[in-house]
Scaffold this motif. Structure first.
Motif, PDB file in Angstrom:
ATOM      1  N   LEU A  33     -43.805  11.413 -54.898  1.00  0.00           N
ATOM      2  CA  LEU A  33     -43.467  10.135 -54.235  1.00  0.00           C
ATOM      3  C   LEU A  33     -42.829  10.430 -52.890  1.00  0.00           C
ATOM      4  O   LEU A  33     -42.004  11.312 -52.761  1.00  0.00           O
ATOM      5  CB  LEU A  33     -42.511   9.325 -55.092  1.00  0.00           C
ATOM      6  CG  LEU A  33     -43.056   8.892 -56.460  1.00  0.00           C
ATOM      7  CD1 LEU A  33     -41.966   8.178 -57.242  1.00  0.00           C
ATOM      8  CD2 LEU A  33     -44.280   8.046 -56.297  1.00  0.00           C
ATOM      9  N   ALA A  34     -43.259   9.748 -51.864  1.00  0.00           N
ATOM     10  CA  ALA A  34     -42.644   9.858 -50.535  1.00  0.00           C
ATOM     11  C   ALA A  34     -42.160   8.441 -50.127  1.00  0.00           C
ATOM     12  O   ALA A  34     -42.861   7.466 -50.389  1.00  0.00           O
ATOM     13  CB  ALA A  34     -43.662  10.386 -49.527  1.00  0.00           C
ATOM     14  N   GLY A  35     -40.974   8.407 -49.557  1.00  0.00           N
ATOM     15  CA  GLY A  35     -40.455   7.097 -49.202  1.00  0.00           C
ATOM     16  C   GLY A  35     -40.001   7.009 -47.756  1.00  0.00           C
ATOM     17  O   GLY A  35     -39.654   8.022 -47.147  1.00  0.00           O
ATOM     18  N   TYR A  36     -40.037   5.823 -47.303  1.00  0.00           N
ATOM     19  CA  TYR A  36     -39.574   5.517 -45.932  1.00  0.00           C
ATOM     20  C   TYR A  36     -38.906   4.162 -45.961  1.00  0.00           C
ATOM     21  O   TYR A  36     -39.497   3.236 -46.507  1.00  0.00           O
ATOM     22  CB  TYR A  36     -40.777   5.521 -44.985  1.00  0.00           C
ATOM     23  CG  TYR A  36     -40.419   5.859 -43.564  1.00  0.00           C
ATOM     24  CD1 TYR A  36     -40.359   7.218 -43.162  1.00  0.00           C
ATOM     25  CD2 TYR A  36     -40.078   4.829 -42.627  1.00  0.00           C
ATOM     26  CE1 TYR A  36     -40.030   7.510 -41.867  1.00  0.00           C
ATOM     27  CE2 TYR A  36     -39.740   5.174 -41.321  1.00  0.00           C
ATOM     28  CZ  TYR A  36     -39.738   6.564 -40.973  1.00  0.00           C
ATOM     29  OH  TYR A  36     -39.399   6.886 -39.714  1.00  0.00           O
ATOM     30  N   PRO A  37     -37.682   4.031 -45.411  1.00  0.00           N
ATOM     31  CA  PRO A  37     -36.973   2.753 -45.487  1.00  0.00           C
ATOM     32  C   PRO A  37     -37.591   1.672 -44.596  1.00  0.00           C
ATOM     33  O   PRO A  37     -38.133   2.005 -43.533  1.00  0.00           O
ATOM     34  CB  PRO A  37     -35.565   3.132 -45.030  1.00  0.00           C
ATOM     35  CG  PRO A  37     -35.664   4.417 -44.262  1.00  0.00           C
ATOM     36  CD  PRO A  37     -36.901   5.039 -44.694  1.00  0.00           C
ATOM     37  N   ILE A  38     -37.571   0.521 -45.141  1.00  0.00           N
ATOM     38  CA  ILE A  38     -38.033  -0.611 -44.364  1.00  0.00           C
ATOM     39  C   ILE A  38     -36.789  -1.262 -43.782  1.00  0.00           C
ATOM     40  O   ILE A  38     -35.887  -1.611 -44.523  1.00  0.00           O
ATOM     41  CB  ILE A  38     -38.805  -1.601 -45.267  1.00  0.00           C
ATOM     42  CG1 ILE A  38     -40.035  -0.893 -45.868  1.00  0.00           C
ATOM     43  CG2 ILE A  38     -39.195  -2.858 -44.455  1.00  0.00           C
ATOM     44  CD1 ILE A  38     -40.733  -1.733 -46.920  1.00  0.00           C
ATOM     45  N   VAL A  39     -36.732  -1.336 -42.441  1.00  0.00           N
ATOM     46  CA  VAL A  39     -35.594  -1.911 -41.766  1.00  0.00           C
ATOM     47  C   VAL A  39     -35.792  -3.417 -41.715  1.00  0.00           C
ATOM     48  O   VAL A  39     -36.822  -3.870 -41.211  1.00  0.00           O
ATOM     49  CB  VAL A  39     -35.458  -1.333 -40.347  1.00  0.00           C
ATOM     50  CG1 VAL A  39     -34.212  -1.952 -39.648  1.00  0.00           C
ATOM     51  CG2 VAL A  39     -35.371   0.200 -40.421  1.00  0.00           C
ATOM     52  N   GLU A  40     -34.923  -4.103 -42.311  1.00  0.00           N
ATOM     53  CA  GLU A  40     -34.999  -5.526 -42.344  1.00  0.00           C
ATOM     54  C   GLU A  40     -34.691  -6.095 -41.014  1.00  0.00           C
ATOM     55  O   GLU A  40     -34.207  -5.364 -40.117  1.00  0.00           O
ATOM     56  CB  GLU A  40     -33.997  -6.069 -43.403  1.00  0.00           C
ATOM     57  CG  GLU A  40     -34.221  -5.624 -44.817  1.00  0.00           C
ATOM     58  CD  GLU A  40     -35.542  -6.058 -45.441  1.00  0.00           C
ATOM     59  OE1 GLU A  40     -36.109  -7.129 -45.219  1.00  0.00           O
ATOM     60  OE2 GLU A  40     -36.002  -5.226 -46.216  1.00  0.00           O
ATOM     61  N   ARG A  41     -34.964  -7.251 -40.902  1.00  0.00           N
ATOM     62  CA  ARG A  41     -34.694  -7.885 -39.685  1.00  0.00           C
ATOM     63  C   ARG A  41     -33.278  -7.811 -39.345  1.00  0.00           C
ATOM     64  O   ARG A  41     -32.893  -7.651 -38.208  1.00  0.00           O
ATOM     65  CB  ARG A  41     -35.105  -9.349 -39.785  1.00  0.00           C
ATOM     66  CG  ARG A  41     -36.608  -9.476 -39.986  1.00  0.00           C
ATOM     67  CD  ARG A  41     -37.198 -10.507 -39.382  1.00  0.00           C
ATOM     68  NE  ARG A  41     -38.646 -10.553 -39.545  1.00  0.00           N
ATOM     69  CZ  ARG A  41     -39.454 -10.651 -38.606  1.00  0.00           C
ATOM     70  NH1 ARG A  41     -38.981 -10.707 -37.376  1.00  0.00           N
ATOM     71  NH2 ARG A  41     -40.789 -10.711 -38.866  1.00  0.00           N
ATOM     72  N   ASP A  42     -32.553  -7.865 -40.358  1.00  0.00           N
ATOM     73  CA  ASP A  42     -31.108  -7.758 -40.069  1.00  0.00           C
ATOM     74  C   ASP A  42     -30.644  -6.363 -39.896  1.00  0.00           C
ATOM     75  O   ASP A  42     -29.505  -6.031 -39.787  1.00  0.00           O
ATOM     76  CB  ASP A  42     -30.340  -8.395 -41.260  1.00  0.00           C
ATOM     77  CG  ASP A  42     -30.684  -7.800 -42.564  1.00  0.00           C
ATOM     78  OD1 ASP A  42     -31.470  -6.777 -42.589  1.00  0.00           O
ATOM     79  OD2 ASP A  42     -30.236  -8.264 -43.561  1.00  0.00           O
ATOM     80  N   GLY A  43     -31.610  -5.540 -39.850  1.00  0.00           N
ATOM     81  CA  GLY A  43     -31.313  -4.092 -39.620  1.00  0.00           C
ATOM     82  C   GLY A  43     -30.877  -3.392 -40.878  1.00  0.00           C
ATOM     83  O   GLY A  43     -30.638  -2.208 -40.854  1.00  0.00           O
TER      84      GLY A  43
END
Lengths: 410, 786
Positions: free
Chosen positions: B160-170
């Motif tokens: 599994l490889a992951g990457y954070p999703i930056v929300e609009r609110d950062g």
């Protein structure tokens, strides 16, 4: 006249004899040869009836001289007169000398001897027969008998055995008695008993003499010519001797009776082998004709086998009574009165022996019995005892028959 | 039984041949090792290359994934969209990127909010994955990579490889997660043209296998730490090399490469089976070994055969021969007959040696045998000799005796040796003699010292001793060797002989007298015969002489009457036999003289006989030799007169000799009789006539010489030495006992101290010569006895 030749190399001996015998010059024509050479010359010049010789001589001894005489003048009677004392001297002469006298010799004995010889010579006047007999130095005997004797003598002889053998044979007995008749043997020569003779002679001398006899005899028997059977004669002689001894009257010496009985037919044996004519053929004819030889001889005249046997035994010096009995065994009453009884004894024994043999064998001519002779020795009684003795003796003889078959005299 | 030595020798021979081949074996092995190492190195390089390529490929895929996730996280749909749109977007994206098994968005608590592949139910990541992938991505704000894990949906190993999703609110509350599979490894392996049994594995953190080619599903997810080889690989990290049995048990060479760019040690391991790896080398090795074996086998056979033929067999023959010789059969030989070869030469040398040994042994045996025989012989001689042999020390002690000493003395050797047995055997006074004997011993050899020895049983034996001194190096007497002969019997025999000789002399005398007696009897008988004949003749003659005497008387008486009647004269003439008278006149004197002569002859012989057989007396008397000869010739007349004439040629003045008349007569008689016999033998064919005996005497100084010559046969050369031997005679049995001349010899030499010799010539004759000392030379007054 009897012609006598004396031989000696000692002239004094001849002189002495000539002087001593001078008184007989009418009867005897005596000649003296000084030595063997002269003797030979003398023998060549004329026939002599008697030759008397010394033994030891320088050129030629007496035995040699006698041998020559035996050849050149066989009819001459040969006598030795020797000064030798040893008995051995007689051995050489035994074959050739008829008599053996020793020095010093009693003059009477010499004369008596010569006279006896003259008498015997009248028995066989025929000089040719004398010559034939003069060549005989032995009575024919079966060779087998000699062989048996030689064997016995070669082993360990004893008197009984030798004696038995000698006594069984007329030839041997005659030879032994001849040997012992030599004056060496003194008193023994007075005896006709072979045992006495054997005792004096001794086995050693007997052997040499007997063997010498055998050599002569062997040729004689082989060459002899006659129909006589030695073996049957021998048996007859044995029986006759036994019977003669059995029936001998008291006045007769039993030894003489026995010896005369044994030797009575020696003439037949001699005739069988040595006589050229006359007697031998007469006996043969007699056998062929179934007649008694004695009768035929008597018919023909001339010498009979009895006188021939007596002649030789006489010359050999056997005792005169025995000789007379042999001579007269067919007509005993013609014997000199002194010997008539002995002759009668032998006559009866002879006849009885023939009878017994005839009844056993059933053959042969039988002689006649002289009645006077029977009376002379004691009458009929002796005949029966004699017959018994004959039967016994012939049975004994058959049992102890000769070791070999009979030899024919061709 | 086979002997082992040749086998051993053969083994060594074979070794000798084979050992040189062993380096070849080494070479082969080295070669093989080299081949192996080369192969290993090459394989290792290949594997490293493969591992590296795989790792790099994996890394590049991770890099691609990071860029992909980075772009995806910025996609607004994901940031803002609801779950359905999110999933639609993701499905669309997934369609263009099929290499990812799934794409999704995962919340911080691990809940899968949306995914490209529809998910049934609520799916959560494992806590570990959530922590490692989601939380770290949210915390770091960058790309994170998780470990291999079993896909919750695909049930396949995925990363599994992951990457954070930056929300609009950062803020960062969710992460885009993508799963990566390792299916590519099979494709890669196919492209790499790997050998059979070769493997490629991917080992993740904690040593778990996440992928393997060829695929072995059971191994996936298991830990390799139980396997020592993998443990070693993992320990070494990247770029490690190890070999050994793998998880499936196949021995392999393993090389690892680190996957770059990932957290922790994650490796690609490539493995190549060692069997395949060493195959060529092993084939070469096998081939070489086979060849080598052939060579060795050939060498073995050659060594065996050649060894047998050239070495072992000859050796065996030599050995066999040696053993036989050792057992004593010295005739054994190797007998190798091949010419020219060293072994044959050795065998020949051996045979030669054996021959020499045998010969020497034979020689030795012969020599020993000869020595033994000689020793036995000497020993035997000493043992059996009748001679007494003994050794005596100077003090008289006996050191040696032989059986003869024991036998003679009757004492056993044990009692004799070490003692002075002389004192025992020569007791009392006899010992003085022994002492004298010992003294003589000391002065040198003794000969024939006779002594009477007393034996154990008390009897006496006469022993004649001789001795030899045994000297030591200094010439001093060390020992006497005594030799004794028991001469008791000889002594007795000598005494017997002396007595016998006397008896013999007597007997011979009797014999010759006995012989004479016959001759004398003959000499006496002859004269007696003619004396007797003559006396008989004279007796007979006396009748005639008496007649003559009577006639003479009548005539005388008539004469007195002066007339003689004619008638008377006629009577006388008729009464006297004139012829007879003549004969008598001639013969009577000769008869008388011859008779007297005869009487004289007889008395002469009798007288000579008396003289000859002289009354016995042992005294020696003076003897008139001439008369003794006359007497003897007379007595013996009969012995010679038939064969010879005797001639006496005397020295009338010969003095008397001293002697024993009877014995001297015996000598003369024997000589005369011998002479007569010799002549008799020579003249027996009677061609020479009579011979001649000459007896002569003469004086020869102090001796009287008597010569008795004959013209007989002479004595043969062969017999000349034995003429005087007793019992020697050439005469036939019965003719002589052979004593005559022996007695003569004894009488003349011993009894009269004279000499007797003879001269002889065959066919001519013999002369015996007797010389006897005169009674008293020069003194003729000696009274002479016949």
């Amino acid at each position: 006249m009897t012609r006598i030749l004396f031989v000696d190399d000692e002239i004094r001996i001849l002189d002495g004899l000539r002087r001593m015998l001078w008184k007989h010059r009418d009867r005897w024509s005596m000649h003296f040869a000084a030595g063997p050479a002269a003797a030979v010359t003398a023998l060549g010049q004329g026939p002599f009836d008697i030759l008397i010789t010394d033994m030891r001589m320088a050129e030629m001894d007496g035995a040699t001289l006698l041998e020559r005489a035996m050849v050149e003048s066989p009819a001459t009677v040969r006598i030795v007169l020797s000064g030798q004392t040893e008995a051995g001297a007689s051995e050489r002469a035994a074959g050739v000398a008829h008599r053996f006298l020793s020095k010093p010799c009693d003059p009477t004995e010499l004369a008596t001897t010569i006279e006896l010889i003259e008498t015997y010579r009248q028995l066989v006047p025929d000089r040719s027969i004398q010559a034939a007999l003069g060549r005989m130095s032995t009575v024919p005997t079966l060779p087998s008998v000699y062989e048996a004797l030689e064997q016995v003598l070669g082993d360990s002889p004893s008197l009984p055995i030798v004696s038995r053998l000698v006594r069984s044979d007329p030839g041997l007995t005659a030879g032994v008695l001849h040997l012992v008749s030599s004056s060496f043997f003194g008193r023994a020569r007075e005896s006709v008993n072979p045992d006495v003779a054997l005792g004096s002679v001794g086995f050693g001398r007997l052997r040499s003499v007997v063997m010498g006899m055998r050599d002569v005899n062997a040729t004689v028997v082989r060459d002899g010519g006659s129909a006589l059977r030695l073996e049957s004669e021998r048996r007859h002689a044995q029986v006759t001797a036994a019977v003669a001894r059995a029936i001998a009257p008291a006045s007769v010496d039993v030894d003489s009776a026995w010896a005369a009985g044994l030797l009575h037919d020696v003439g037949k044996l001699l005739a069988c082998i040595c006589l050229p004519n006359g007697l031998g053929s007469t006996i043969a004819e007699a056998r062929a004709a179934d007649a008694s030889p004695a009768d035929l001889e008597a018919m023909r005249g001339g010498p009979t086998h009895a006188s021939v046997g007596g002649y030789l035994l006489g010359l050999w010096g056997l005792r005169p009574d025995v000789v007379a009995a042999v001579v007269h065994h067919h007509e005993p009453m013609h014997a000199p009165p002194a010997y008539a009884t002995l002759a009668a004894t032998v006559h009866v024994a002879d006849v009885l022996a023939h009878y017994v043999a005839a009844s056993a064998d059933g053959d042969g001519p039988l002689p006649a019995l002289d009645d006077a002779a029977v009376v002379r020795i004691g009458g009929e009684a002796v005949l029966e005892s004699g017959r018994r003795a004959a039967i016994l003796a012939s049975a004994d003889g058959r049992r102890t028959a000769s070791p070999s078959r009979p030899t024919q005299c061709a | 039984m086979r002997i082992r030595v040749p086998t051993g020798l053969r083994a060594r021979l074979i070794l000798l041949v084979i050992v040189p081949l062993l380096p070849a074996l080494g070479l082969i092995l080295v070669d093989v090792l080299a081949i192996r190492r080369t192969s290993m190195n090459r394989t290792e390089d290949e594997l490293r290359h493969v591992a590296h390529l795989a790792a790099t490929y994996h890394a590049s895929r991770l890099d691609d994934t990071r860029q992909f996730l980075a772009r995806l996280s910025e996609d607004p749909t994901l940031r803002d969209g609801d779950a359905r749109t999110c999933s639609a977007t993701l499905a669309r994206v997934h369609a263009t990127h099929p290499e990812y098994p799934n794409i999704g968005v995962v919340g911080a608590d691990g809940t899968v909010e949306c995914s490209a592949t529809p998910v049934v139910g609520v799916v959560s990541l494992s806590r570990e994955d959530r922590d490692r992938v989601v939380r770290r991505a949210l915390d770091s704000g960058g790309f994170t990579l998780g470990d291999f894990t079993m896909g919750p949906v695909s049930r396949r190993p995925v990363i599994l490889a992951g990457y954070p999703i930056v929300e609009r609110d950062g803020s960062r509350r969710r992460a885009a997660v993508v799963s990566l599979d390792v299916e590519w490894i099979d494709r890669f392996a196919a492209g790499a043209f790997l050998a059979r049994e070769a493997t490629i594995s991917i080992i993740a953190r904690h040593g778990r296998i996440v992928a393997r080619h060829p695929s072995v599903p059971a191994q996936i997810g298991t830990s390799v730490t139980t396997n020592s080889v993998y443990r070693e690989i993992v320990r070494l990290g990247g770029n490690g090399v190890a070999s050994g049995p793998g998880l499936d048990g196949v021995r392999r060479l393993y090389v690892s490469a680190r996957i770059p760019g990932v957290e922790g040690v994650q490796l690609v391991v490539a493995g190549m089976p060692l069997a395949g790896l060493y195959g060529a080398a092993d084939r070469a090795l096998r081939w070489n070994l086979v060849l080598l074996s052939l060579v060795i086998a050939f060498s073995f056979v050659c060594a065996w055969w050649l060894g047998s033929v050239t070495i072992v067999d000859p050796l065996r023959q030599i050995l066999g021969a040696t053993k036989r010789i050792a057992r004593g059969d010295l005739s054994a030989r190797a007998s190798v007959d091949r010419a020219g070869d060293e072994m044959a030469r050795v065998a020949a040398a051996f045979d030669h040696m054996a021959g020499v040994i045998e010969q020497r042994s034979l020689d030795d045996a012969e020599a020993r045998e000869a020595l033994r025989r000689e020793r036995d012989y000497v020993r035997h001689i000493i043992d059996v000799t009748p001679a007494l042999v003994c050794g005596v020390l100077p003090d008289g002690t006996t050191s040696f005796v032989n059986p003869a000493v024991e036998a003679t003395t009757g004492y056993p050797s044990s009692e004799l040796i070490g003692t002075n047995w002389w004192r025992v055997c020569y007791p009392g006074e006899a010992y003085a003699q022994v002492k004298r004997l010992f003294e003589e011993f000391a002065s040198g050899p003794v000969h024939d010292f006779e002594m009477d020895l007393t034996t154990a049983s008390g009897t006496t034996r006469t022993v004649s001793w001789s001795s030899m001194n045994k000297l030591d190096a200094d010439g001093r007497v060390e020992e006497f060797i005594g030799f004794g002969m028991d001469i008791t019997e000889r002594k007795r025999a000598e005494r017997e002989r002396d007595r016998f000789e006397v008896q013999l002399r007597q007997a011979q005398k009797l014999e010759s007298i006995g012989q004479l007696a016959a001759g004398i009897a003959h000499e006496i008988n002859t004269p007696t015969q003619y004396i007797g004949d003559n006396i008989r003749f004279l007796t007979d003659s006396f009748v005639t002489i008496e007649q003559v005497v009577r006639s003479v008387r009548r005539l005388t008486a008539a004469a007195t009457s002066d007339e003689i009647a004619i008638a008377t004269l006629r009577d006388v003439r008729e009464g006297v036999d004139a012829e007879m008278l003549d004969y008598l006149v001639e013969e009577v004197p000769r008869a008388l003289s011859q008779s007297l002569d005869g009487v004289e002859r007889v008395s002469r012989i009798v007288r000579a006989m008396k003289d000859f057989s002289h009354p016995e007396s042992e005294d020696h008397k003076p003897i008139d030799v001439n008369r003794a000869i006359e007497t003897t010739l007379t007595v013996a007349t009969n012995e010679w007169k038939f064969v010879a004439d005797a001639v006496m040629d005397f020295d009338p003045s010969l003095p008397a000799v001293m002697g024993h008349p009877g014995e001297l007569n015996q000598v003369l008689l024997n000589l005369v009789i011998n002479a007569a016999h010799a002549i008799a033998e020579a003249t027996q064919d009677a061609t020479h006539g009579k011979g001649l005996i000459v007896v002569s005497t003469r004086r020869l100084g102090r001796f009287a010489e008597i010569r008795v010559s004959d013209t007989g046969t002479g004595i043969d050369d062969a017999f000349r030495d034995r003429v005087f031997d007793p019992f020697f005679t050439t005469k036939p049995v019965g003719k002589g006992t052979g004593q005559g001349l022996a007695i003569c010899h004894a009488i003349v030499i011993e009894r009269h101290r004279g000499q007797i010799t003879f001269e002889t010539e065959l066919g001519v004759g013999t002369t015996f010569i007797v010389t006897i000392p005169l009674a008293n030379s020069g003194d003729d007054a000696v009274e002479v006895a016949a």
